[in-house]
Structures are given as structure tokens and as C-alpha cells.
Design a protein around this motif. Structure first.
Motif, PDB file in Angstrom:
ATOM      1  N   LYS A 776       0.837  -1.192   0.000  1.00 48.00           N
ATOM      2  CA  LYS A 776       0.000   0.000   0.000  1.00 48.00           C
ATOM      3  C   LYS A 776       0.875   1.247   0.000  1.00 48.00           C
ATOM      4  N   ILE A 777       0.269   2.339  -0.363  1.00 51.03           N
ATOM      5  CA  ILE A 777       0.941   3.631  -0.264  1.00 51.03           C
ATOM      6  C   ILE A 777       0.195   4.399   0.829  1.00 51.03           C
ATOM      7  N   ALA A 778       0.942   4.836   1.826  1.00 60.80           N
ATOM      8  CA  ALA A 778       0.291   5.562   2.913  1.00 60.80           C
ATOM      9  C   ALA A 778       0.695   7.030   2.864  1.00 60.80           C
ATOM     10  N   ARG A 779      -0.249   7.901   3.279  1.00 64.15           N
ATOM     11  CA  ARG A 779      -0.048   9.340   3.169  1.00 64.15           C
ATOM     12  C   ARG A 779       1.155   9.824   3.998  1.00 64.15           C
ATOM     13  N   ASP A 780       1.306   9.227   5.213  1.00 58.62           N
ATOM     14  CA  ASP A 780       2.372   9.721   6.080  1.00 58.62           C
ATOM     15  C   ASP A 780       3.664   8.919   5.971  1.00 58.62           C
ATOM     16  N   ALA A 781       3.711   8.054   4.957  1.00 56.51           N
ATOM     17  CA  ALA A 781       4.910   7.225   4.803  1.00 56.51           C
ATOM     18  C   ALA A 781       6.022   8.029   4.143  1.00 56.51           C
ATOM     19  N   GLY A 782       7.211   7.503   4.256  1.00 52.77           N
ATOM     20  CA  GLY A 782       8.318   8.046   3.491  1.00 52.77           C
ATOM     21  C   GLY A 782       8.242   7.447   2.096  1.00 52.77           C
TER      22      GLY A 782
END
Ligand SMILES: Nc1nc2c(ncn2[C@@H]2O[C@H](COP(=O)(O)OP(=O)(O)OP(=O)(O)O)[C@@H](O)[C@H]2O)c(=O)[nH]1
Length: 845
Positions: A776-782
Motif C-alpha cells: 500500500k501507499i500511505a499518506r504519512d509514509a516516506g
């Protein structure tokens, strides 16, 4: 001529910037701050004005001071003209010697490390004290202060007239007065910060009349300062009260007007005591202290200076009387006349590697030599015992191991005369053998090697001897000096030889003591006995301890109620090198505490209480502001604190010591375990308060908190942990420390997305239309952008949308639109990899 800033000029003239600003404003020169610049003409005016002022005073003071004043002005001019350093030096050298002295004294830089760091006491600076102008002094006397500063050791108490004589001349008074070096025994506690506040307050009390007479006042103030700096040296000899009498008639008395009976205090006093003496409520006193910028609790001690200021606020005078140091009186061991000395038994400690047979050897010696002769055969385990061999006694300390030996030594106790190093003949030299050798060597204690377990078939004593040579222990038969005796604790073979050798080595040491004097010695072991109260085994090292004696041991005291020897027999007297169990202690003393007999119970109690107070103070001082364990963890994470503080309470001293050593061994580079206090007995309110003040946890081993302690612990949220097994306590602390350790971070890949299309939007930048291929791609991820297998960007997401909505995350198999923070070069075909950093809990090794 160059423009000057106010503070520069003030520095040149050795006056406070504030003072100079005041003067400037009186002269109609307006300056905003010490950084304001002065025009040349203004500087000239000030110098002229000061010169006038100085001359006025000089007239009062005599020719010698005039020379000093001129020296200051000459210096000011020299600085103004920005002469080179060499020129300056040259002129300095040319200057008459008394001027040089005065200047050195006046300006101080060369004396920085010779004069105390205490600033001039500004409390007194503005106080209108009238001082008799010192008589013109002969040159030798005028130079005296400077020479005194150079030889502080020569300073002592001196009569007041003498002080007046040595008061520095006026030239110095115009400058910043360096505080005089005080002899050690007259040192008063450090002047607290709040003095400033008081000084400001007193200053604001100035009358308008004073302002008009600013010039004269300043001169007078300097005189006062000069005198008071001098007076500070013997504050204890001349309390404020006597200084105040010197106030000139007609000069306004600073607030408060002191008419009440003076309060007599020592070098320090608790807030509560001071409040009581002033018949005021402690709350009022604490409030006033807070106004002075001092935060203190009711039981906290404040120093004499703070107390003086505080009392003045309430309209009291303070007289500081230094109590005679009874403790020091008894602490010092008077030298014995050699004629009074008699031989004493030697004291032996057994050391060696684990399982090499230390305990077995001690038991074997005890059983062979003690129990056999004892009716009933019951020996007391009191921490030490004595054996008799060839009509000579040997005292064995019953706590084997170099840890106990060194713990005692660390507490200043020198108990052991000879160390028996036990080395198993089948095992040879091991790490703790080496440690023991080093510990004994460090203490300068002679070593006798007992090569144990020679009954074992694989015993190889020669190998042990060989190994020991590497550590500087060479057997006698090999040409060395170390006595090595093969023994077997099991078969008791060689024990007689060992005792023989101990006596031989002891003989060479010529151990002597004076039995006919009050006893002193060391606490070997102590515990709280349910029936008998605090019980301690002490070793008398000099003198004779008698039932009924009063003694002080560490922070405890005792009136010796009864004494038992190692056989459990009641004894009335115990001479040098005798271990005895003592009943009658006020509290459980600590192993390693040194004791000494004092004439009466009152003295014993007094010294012990004083020591206990001092210890408590020190513990509180070492304490950090209170935070919960969670906060402590955060603090540690921020790198501020890297230690876990622990208070240990146990049923016996031995367990407390064992726990302490085990816990301290858990210390790592990241987190240090600091045992801030350890003791025997129930967990008390005082323990909780200490824990609360120091961010410590409390570990109780076979003890419980009393009702009060429980209540306070709940209120203060102090973590108390109770154990019955030492191992459990250690495991728990280990776990806590894992939490305390800074976590290691590990990268965790959340998922990947492929850039399928890019859009350039003005003011927003490049938006990438992506498809999440895995995870997944998370908003607060690097995120990192990978192009042809190479990372071209690493940073954060600027936005993450599905259709038009902002979303927190987009799962595999979905499309999304994203923008990267500060990166617009994104292209079709790029891979966006999302990742987070995860904390990994670290276990201690
Ligand atoms: N054969 C033989 N065994 C011995 C002798 N001395 C001690 N042992 C055995 O060695 C083991 C350890 O002895 P301890 O006296 O407990 O050794 P220690 O050095 O006091 O051990 P720690 O207290 O754990 O440091 C025990 O099993 C003893 O029975 C000896 O002279 N001969």
C-alpha cells in the motif's frame, strides 16, 4: 578618538554599566542601553566628571588614593587612545610599584584564578551604611590587600581595626572590587541569585534626596562596598547587626527597619526552623523565598546568606554562629603513643574465582578450629569469626569475595590485613582470580595463595603456580615472595599449614593497636532482626568497645546494649581485631560504615542526625525534577537522561548489596543503573520522597512499604516493586531498561506504485497518476522514486488522492494520484516505494 559604547566605558572605569547610565542621565546625556554609543565629547565630559568625583573623595582619603585614582584615569585615557599593547605594557612597567599593585587588584584579570568567583555583594552596595573614612595609610599598608589576595592562605581572622587599616584605597574603590579570598574555615555558603532582586528592591527605596547627592552617594557606596566586601570575609564574626550600627545618623535606613531580637542561626537552617524562629508561618516564608527566586520546601535547608536576606524581609537581624564541629573532633583519630601499642590478631579475607572453594575453606577452618572446641557445636554466623592457632588468634571475615572487600574499601574501610587467594588446583587461574589479585594489590594487602582441591585427581598445583607468575605472584620455592599453600577444604589437608603461614605473614606486618582507648572500627554486616531490632557485626580495629559505650556509625548511632562474640556468647568487652555483634543501634547501619565511640548519647545522636540530614540533602540535591517513568523514557529518548535510578530496600544488608551489584552490572553505555540509595528495613515515606524527587523506582526485597509510604507513593506515583527472588528483580529491571534503551530503527517497505501518467498543474506541481502494484501507499509514509533501479528522490508525499478525495492510504490494485514534496521531476514508468521506520526493541546483552 573613537566612539565608545557605554558598557565599554563602564568597563574602562570599572563601574557597573547601570551605574554609569545613571550618571549619564544625571549629566543629561541620554542613553538607552549599555550598548548605546557615546560621542567623544560625552566621553570627555564623563571622564571630567568622574575625575572631579574622584578628586573629591581623594581629598577625604589622602594622597595615596589620589595616585590610585590618577592611575585609573590614566588607564582610561590609555584605552581611549587605543595604544598598542606593548606601549601599555611598557607604561605599566614604568608605573610605580604601588600603583601596579593597585591596578592589578583593581582590574583583576590577572588574578582571575586567585580571587574567589563570588561577585561583590550588591545587597550591601546601596545600603546607606556610614563608614568612617579610613585614615591615610602608609604605603606598605595600602599595598596589603593585593599581596593578601596573592597569598590567601596567609589570611586569617583579624580584629576590626586591622581590617580598616587594610581596606583598599580609594582608587580601588572606584573599580569593581574583587571579592577577597577567604580562608577555608570562614567560607560562607554561596551568595544566591536572589541578591539581585533584593539589591533592586533596596535601590528602588532610594530617596529623592539621595539622587540629588548622587556623586557623594556613589563615593560613599563604594566605600561601603569596599568595607563590606572586606566584612563578607568575616560575616560570621561580625553579623549584619553590627554593620548596621555604622549607619550614619540622618541617612535613611533601608527597609525593613530592624528592631527585633536577632535570630541566631548556623551555617544553614531549614525553612521550617527559620519560620519558627521568626514566629511566622512556613507558608509565608516559602512565599517570600519564591519572590526572591528561591524555590524551597519546608524541610529544605537554606544557607546563611539566603536566610539573612529572608529574615531582613521580615524585619529580623541574623547572627550567624558557626557551631563547633563536634563530628570532626571525634572523626580525627588521635595518634597512639607507641608505648601503648600491643600486638593484635590479623584480619583475613578470602577471595577467589567462583566455585574455587572460598566458602568451603572458611567453613573447614571454622569447623576444625572453632566448632570442635565448642560445647554444643553451634557457631554463630555473624560475618566474622576467630580461630586460635599456636595460641595466636586470627580473625576471618566471613563474606568471601573481592566484591565485598572492595565495596568496603570504597567506603573508606580498611579492614583486611591479609588476603587469602583461593585457586582451585584443577581449574587454575580464572577471570575472578585475576580480579581478586588486582583488588588486593590495589589495596596494598599481602596475598597468600591457597591452592585448593588438591585432593582432586586432576589437581595440578604447579600449573597454578606457573599461571600466577604472569600476575606477579611468584611462589617462594620458585624464588619469589608469595606464600602458596596447597590445601583441601574437603579433606582438610594443609589447613594447619595455611594458618601457620597466615601467622607468619601477620608477624612480619607487626600489627598493633592500643586496647586502652575508646573503640573505633568498621561495620562488617548489619540487619534488622525481628526480635532484637537493628543488629550489626562490627570489627573493633583499635581501642576496646564496652557495653554501655555510645557510638556513631555512618548516619546511625548506638548505645551498646549487648555484645555477642562469634560463638554467640555475651561479652562485655571487645578489643582490637575482635568481631562482635552489637545490639542497641538506632537504625540499621551499612556494611563498611566506620564507627567511633563518643562520650555520651547526646553527642552520638547529634552527630548521626547531622550526618543523616546532610546525606538526605545530598540525595535531594542529586535528585532530578520529578517525572513519571513514561516521561523518563521520553527524556532518555531525547538524550537528556540516560540512567535508571533505583532505590533498594531489603531485609538484610547482604541482599541489598547483592542486588545493588547485580543491577549495577546491567548498566550499558546507553543506560546506566544508578542505585541512589540502599538500605535495610521497610520502605518508608522518606524513601518515596527521595524516589519522587529523583525519578527513581523503588525495589523492595523481602520488605514492604508501610501504610504511610503506600499512601505517599500513590500520591507521588512512585513505582514500587516488591520481590522475594533476586533474580526476578533483576529480570524486571532488565526489561524496563530495554524499554528505556533508545530503540533501533528498521525500515519497513509498505508497498510500491507505478507511475502511469503525469500531469503538470500550475501552482501545485507535478501530479503522478499511479497504480499500486503491491502493498500500500500511505499518506504519512516516506517515499522514494526509483528510476531504472536507481533511487532518484527520497522524501515525503505532498498529497495522496483517490479521485478528488484526500486519502490516508491506497491499497494494492487501486489507482491513485500523488504529488511529492519538493520534487516535480517525476516521470512515467517511475516506481514509487513507500516505507516507514519501525522502532525495534533492544534486549540487553
Ligand atoms: N574435591 C574438593 N571439592 C571442593 C573443595 N573445596 C570446595 N569444593 C567443592 O567445590 C564447590 C564450590 O565450593 P564453594 O566453597 O561453594 O566455592 P566458592 O568459591 O565459595 O563458591 P562461590 O561462593 O559460588 O563463589 C563445592 O561443590 C565444594 O564442595 C576441595 O578442597 N576439594
Amino acid at each position: 578618538m573613537v566612539k565608545k559604547r557605554v558598557h565599554e566605558l563602564a568597563k574602562e572605569l570599572n563601574v557597573e554599566s547601570k551605574e554609569l547610565m545613571q550618571k549619564l542621565s544625571n549629566m543629561g546625556i541620554s542613553v538607552k542601553s549599555p550598548l548605546s554609543t557615546l560621542q567623544d565629547a560625552e566621553v570627555e565630559r564623563v571622564l571630567a566628571e568622574l575625575k572631579g568625583g574622584n578628586e573629591k573623595v581623594v581629598n577625604n582619603k589622602g594622597g595615596n588614593q589620589q595616585a590610585q585614582a590618577t592611575a585609573v584615569q590614566a588607564q582610561a585615557r590609555a584605552d581611549k587612545a587605543k595604544e598598542g599593547k606593548n606601549n601599555h605594557k611598557k607604561r605599566h612597567a614604568e608605573r610605580p610599584r604601588h600603583q601596579q599593585d593597585a591596578r592589578r587588584y583593581d582590574r583583576g584579570p590577572g588574578l582571575v584564578d586567585r580571587v574567589p568567583s563570588r561577585p561583590p555583594d550588591r545587597r550591601f552596595q546601596e545600603r546607606p551604611l556610614k563608614v568612617e573614612p579610613p585614615q591615610p595609610q602608609p604605603r606598605a599598608q595600602a599595598q596589603q590587600p593585593a599581596s593578601k589576595v596573592q597569598q590567601p592562605a596567609a589570611r586569617g581572622r583579624m580584629p576590626a581595626e586591622k581590617k580598616a587599616q587594610v581596606a583598599p584605597p580609594q582608587g580601588e574603590a572606584t573599580g569593581r572590587q574583587p571579592a577577597k579570598t577567604k580562608p577555608e574555615h570562614l567560607k560562607v555558603p554561596k551568595v544566591p541569585q536572589e541578591i539581585k532582586a533584593v539589591s533592586e528592591k533596596v535601590r528602588s527605596d532610594k530617596t529623592r534626596g539621595e539622587k540629588k547627592q548622587e556623586k557623594q552617594h556613589t563615593a560613599r557606596a563604594r566605600d561601603r562596598k569596599e568595607l563590606l566586601d572586606e566584612t563578607l570575609v568575616d560575616r560570621k564574626l561580625r553579623p549584619l547587626a553590627s554593620q548596621k550600627k555604622k549607619t550614619a545618623p540622618g541617612e535613611p535606613e533601608p527597609k525593613p527597619v530592624v528592631e527585633k531580637k536577632p535570630i541566631v542561626i548556623g551555617e544553614s537552617i531549614t525553612v521550617k526552623e527559620l519560620a519558627e524562629k521568626m514566629k511566622n508561618s512556613p507558608a509565608e516564608v516559602i512565599k517570600k523565598l519564591m519572590m526572591l527566586g528561591v524555590l524551597a520546601t519546608i524541610n529544605q535547608e537554606i544557607d546563611a546568606d539566603t536566610a539573612t536576606i529572608l529574615a531582613q524581609e521580615f524585619g529580623f537581624e541574623v547572627e550567624v554562629k558557626v557551631e563547633q564541629d563536634v563530628e570532626a573532633l571525634f572523626m580525627q583519630e588521635p595518634e597512639d603513643d607507641p608505648a601503648d601499642l600491643q600486638p593484635r590478631p590479623c584480619v583475613v579475607t578470602v577471595m577467589g574465582h567462583v566455585d574455587h572453594g572460598k566458602t568451603s575453606l572458611l567453613d573447614a577452618i571454622r569447623e576444625t578450629n572453632v566448632t570442635a572446641t565448642e560445647a554444643g557445636g553451634i557457631t554463630q554466623h555473624i560475618g566474622a569469626y576467630q580461630v586460635e592457632h599456636n595460641n595466636k588468634k586470627i580473625t576471618f571475615l566471613d563474606t568471601p569475595g573481592h566484591e565485598a572487600f572492595t565495596a568496603m574499601r570504597a567506603r573508606g574501610a580498611k579492614v583486611t590485613d591479609i588476603a587469602i587467594l583461593v585457586v582451585a588446583a584443577d581449574d587454575g587461574v580464572m577471570p575472578q582470580t585475576v580480579e581478586a589479585i588486582n583488588h588486593a594489590k590495589a589495596a596494598g594487602v599481602p596475598i597468600i595463595v591457597a591452592i585448593n582441591k588438591i585432593d582432586r585427581p586432576d589437581a595440578n598445583p604447579d600449573r597454578v603456580k606457573q599461571q600466577l607468575t604472569e600476575y606477579g605472584l611468584v611462589a617462594e620455592e620458585w624464588g619469589g615472595e608469595t606464600v602458596m599453600v596447597p590445601v583441601s577444604a574437603k579433606t582438610r589437608q594443609g589447613l594447619e599449614d595455611l594458618l601457620e603461614m597466615i601467622l607468619l605473614v601477620a608477624e612480619m606486618q607487626e600489627l598493633k593497636a592500643n586496647p586502652n582507648r575508646p573503640a573505633r572500627g568498621t561495620v562488617i554486616e548489619a540487619e534488622l532482626d525481628k526480635g532484637r531490632g537493628p543488629v550489626a557485626t562490627v570489627l573493633v580495629q583499635n581501642g576496646t568497645l564496652t557495653v554501655g559505650d555510645n557510638l556513631v556509625a555512618g548516619t546511625t548511632w548506638a548505645r551498646v546494649r549487648a555484645m555477642m562474640d562469634y560463638k554467640g556468647r555475651r561479652v562485655k568487652k571487645a578489643g582490637p581485631s575482635t568481631p562482635v555483634e552489637v545490639l542497641g543501634f538506632s537504625e540499621v547501619p551499612q556494611a563498611g560504615d566506620q564507627f567511633f565511640v563518643v562520650p555520651d548519647e547526646k553527642t552520638a545522636r547529634q552527630i548521626a542526625e547531622k550526618r543523616a540530614n546532610r546525606k538526605r540533602e545530598e540525595e535531594f540535591k542529586a535528585a532530578m525534577p520529578r517525572v513519571s517513568l513514561d516521561d523518563l523514557f521520553n527524556q532518555i529518548k531525547e538524550g537528556q537522561v540516560k540512567e535508571l535510578r533505583v532505590i533498594i530496600k531489603a531485609d538484610v544488608q547482604g541482599s541489598a548489596e547483592a542486588l545493588k551489584q547485580a543491577l549495577e552490572r546491567l548498566s550499558t553505555e546507553e543506560v546506566k543503573v544508578n542505585i541512589i540509595h540502599q538500605g535495610v528495613g521497610a520502605i518508608t515515606e522518606t524513601d518515596i520522597m527521595l524516589a519522587s524527587a529523583s525519578n527513581a523506582i523503588i525495589i523492595g526485597f523481602n520488605v514492604r512499604p508501610d501504610v504511610n509510604a503506600r499512601r505517599v507513593a500513590e500520591k507521588e506515583k512512585v513505582d514500587i516493586r516488591l520481590y522475594r527472588v533476586i533474580y526476578d528483580a533483576i529480570e524486571d529491571v532488565k526489561a524496563a531498561m530495554s524499554g528505556l534503551l533508545e530503540p533501533e530503527y528498521r525500515e519497513v517497505i509498505l508497498g510500491r506504485a507505478e507511475v502511469r501518467k503525469t500531469f503538470k498543474i500550475s501552482k501545485v506541481g507535478t501530479i503522478a497518476g499511479c497504480y499500486v502494484t503491491d502493498g500500500k501507499i500511505a499518506r504519512d509514509a516516506g517515499v522514494r522514486v526509483i528510476r531504472d533501479g536507481v533511487v532518484v528522490y527520497e522524501g515525503k508525499l505532498g498529497s495522496l488522492k483517490r479521485f478528488k478525495d484526500d486519502v490516508r492510504e491506497v491499497m494494492q490494485g487501486y489507482e491513485c494520484g500523488l504529488a511529492l514534496e519538493k520534487y516535480n521531476e517525476i516521470r512515467e514508468g517511475d516506481i514509487i516505494e513507500a516505507f516507514t521506520m519501525e522502532a525495534v526493541k533492544r534486549e540487553l546483552a
